[in-house]
Enzyme design. Structure first.
Site, PDB file in Angstrom:
ATOM      1  N   TYR A   1      10.517   0.061  36.493  1.00  0.00           N
ATOM      2  CA  TYR A   1      10.469  -0.584  35.187  1.00  0.00           C
ATOM      3  C   TYR A   1      10.294   0.465  34.089  1.00  0.00           C
ATOM      4  O   TYR A   1       9.414   1.337  34.198  1.00  0.00           O
ATOM      5  CB  TYR A   1       9.326  -1.592  35.133  1.00  0.00           C
ATOM      6  N   PRO A   2      11.102   0.393  33.024  1.00  0.00           N
ATOM      7  CA  PRO A   2      11.046   1.410  31.962  1.00  0.00           C
ATOM      8  C   PRO A   2       9.885   1.156  31.008  1.00  0.00           C
ATOM      9  O   PRO A   2      10.070   0.921  29.809  1.00  0.00           O
ATOM     10  CB  PRO A   2      12.404   1.251  31.268  1.00  0.00           C
ATOM     11  N   LYS A   3       8.663   1.230  31.536  1.00  0.00           N
ATOM     12  CA  LYS A   3       7.480   0.820  30.787  1.00  0.00           C
ATOM     13  C   LYS A   3       6.821   2.001  30.081  1.00  0.00           C
ATOM     14  O   LYS A   3       6.665   3.073  30.663  1.00  0.00           O
ATOM     15  CB  LYS A   3       6.465   0.162  31.720  1.00  0.00           C
ATOM     16  N   VAL A   4       6.432   1.765  28.839  1.00  0.00           N
ATOM     17  CA  VAL A   4       5.603   2.692  28.081  1.00  0.00           C
ATOM     18  C   VAL A   4       4.557   1.871  27.345  1.00  0.00           C
ATOM     19  O   VAL A   4       4.686   0.647  27.212  1.00  0.00           O
ATOM     20  CB  VAL A   4       6.419   3.551  27.090  1.00  0.00           C
TER      21      VAL A   4
END
Length: 248
Positions: free
Chosen positions: A113-116
Site C-alpha cells: 500500500y502506498p501509505k504515508v
C-alpha cells in the site's frame, strides 16, 4: 538471540515491532467516495504498465476506521484509479495518507500500500459529509457530499469497494537498485455493508509538492457514495515481476 529465533520475527525493530502480527479486521469502516473525470495524459504518467487505463477516472476516498484490530481507530484518504490487468478490472492504488504509524508501516512492509503519514478527517457539517486531507498545516483536499440524500443499493455499494486492487511493491537493495519490484494484487473479503448512500458532491484539490493529488485534476464529478461496512483485507499476491529477465 539465536538465528532460528531471529527468523521467527517478521517485523522491525526486532524486539519492539512497529505493528501487531495480525490480520486486521475493520469494524464500522466509513467511506466517502468521489469519482471524477481527469486528464488522461496525467493518468498515463502515473499508472505503471502492464496496467491499462480505460476512462480517465479517479476515485478520491476518505475512510474513517471506527475500530481496527491491532491498530485502533484511524482515518485515511487517497486516490484510486480504475484499471484493467489481463482482462480483469480493478483499481490501482495511487496514493494513501493516514494518521496512524503502525497501519502505515504494516501496509507498506507486509503488502504494498502506498501509505504515508497525513492528517485526513471525515465529519458532518451543516448537512454535508465533509472529507479533508491536510499535509502538515496545509490543506490539500476537500470533498463534500450531501449527507444521506438518497439510499444506494447495498449490492452496488459492495461492488464499489470489493474490486481487486493493484499496487506497486518496490524494495531497494543496498546498491541503490531495486531488489524487489512487483505489481501485486489484493482484495477485500468478509464484507458486510451496513448502510450506503449517494448524493451530490464536490471536490477541491490543492497543489502541494509532497502531496501531489492535484496532479490528477478534477474536470468533472461523476458520482459519489457514503458507505458503512465491516471487512477484512486479504493478503497481497504478485502478478507481475518487473525485474524478471533484467540483467543482474
Amino acid at each position: 538471540m539465536k538465528t532460528e529465533d531471529v527468523r521467527q520475527h517478521l517485523t522491525t525493530p526486532l524486539t519492539s515491532p512497529a505493528y501487531a502480527p495480525t490480520i486486521p479486521r475493520f469494524t464500522d469502516r466509513e467511506y466517502l467516495n468521489v469519482v471524477y473525470r481527469t486528464d488522461p495524459e496525467a493518468l498515463r504518467a502515473v499508472v505503471p504498465e502492464p496496467l491499462r487505463i480505460g476512462e480517465p477516472l479517479v476515485r478520491f476516498e476518505v475512510m474513517k476506521m471506527g475500530d481496527v484490530s491491532g491498530y485502533g481507530p484511524y482515518t485515511e484518504a487517497g486516490q484510486a484509479i480504475p484499471v484493467s490487468f489481463e482482462g480483469e478490472h480493478g483499481e490501482y492504488l495511487h496514493a494513501m495518507y493516514l494518521d496512524n504509524f503502525p497501519a502505515t508501516a504494516s501496509g507498506r512492509e507486509v503488502s504494498a500500500y502506498p501509505k504515508v503519514l497525513g492528517s485526513p478527517s471525515l465529519t458532518v457539517d451543516a448537512g454535508a459529509l465533509v472529507g479533508t486531507l491536510d499535509h502538515g498545516s496545509l490543506r490539500v483536499a476537500t470533498a463534500t457530499m450531501g449527507y444521506k440524500h438518497h439510499e444506494l443499493d447495498l449490492r452496488e455499494a459492495r461492488a464499489q469497494i470489493t474490486v481487486p486492487t493493484f499496487m506497486l511493491k518496490t524494495i531497494p537493495g543496498y546498491d541503490g537498485l531495486p531488489r524487489v519490484q512487483e505489481l501485486v494484487r489484493t482484495r477485500i473479503t468478509d464484507v458486510t455493508v451496513k448502510e450506503a448512500w449517494t448524493g451530490p458532491a464536490r471536490l477541491q484539490l490543492f497543489q502541494h509538492v509532497l502531496a501531489p493529488l492535484a496532479d490528477l485534476p478534477v474536470l468533472q464529478i461523476v458520482s459519489a457514495s457514503h458507505i458503512l461496512t465491516d471487512l477484512t483485507l486479504s493478503g497481497a499476491e504478485p502478478v507481475h515481476d518487473y525485474l524478471k529477465g533484467a540483467a543482474s
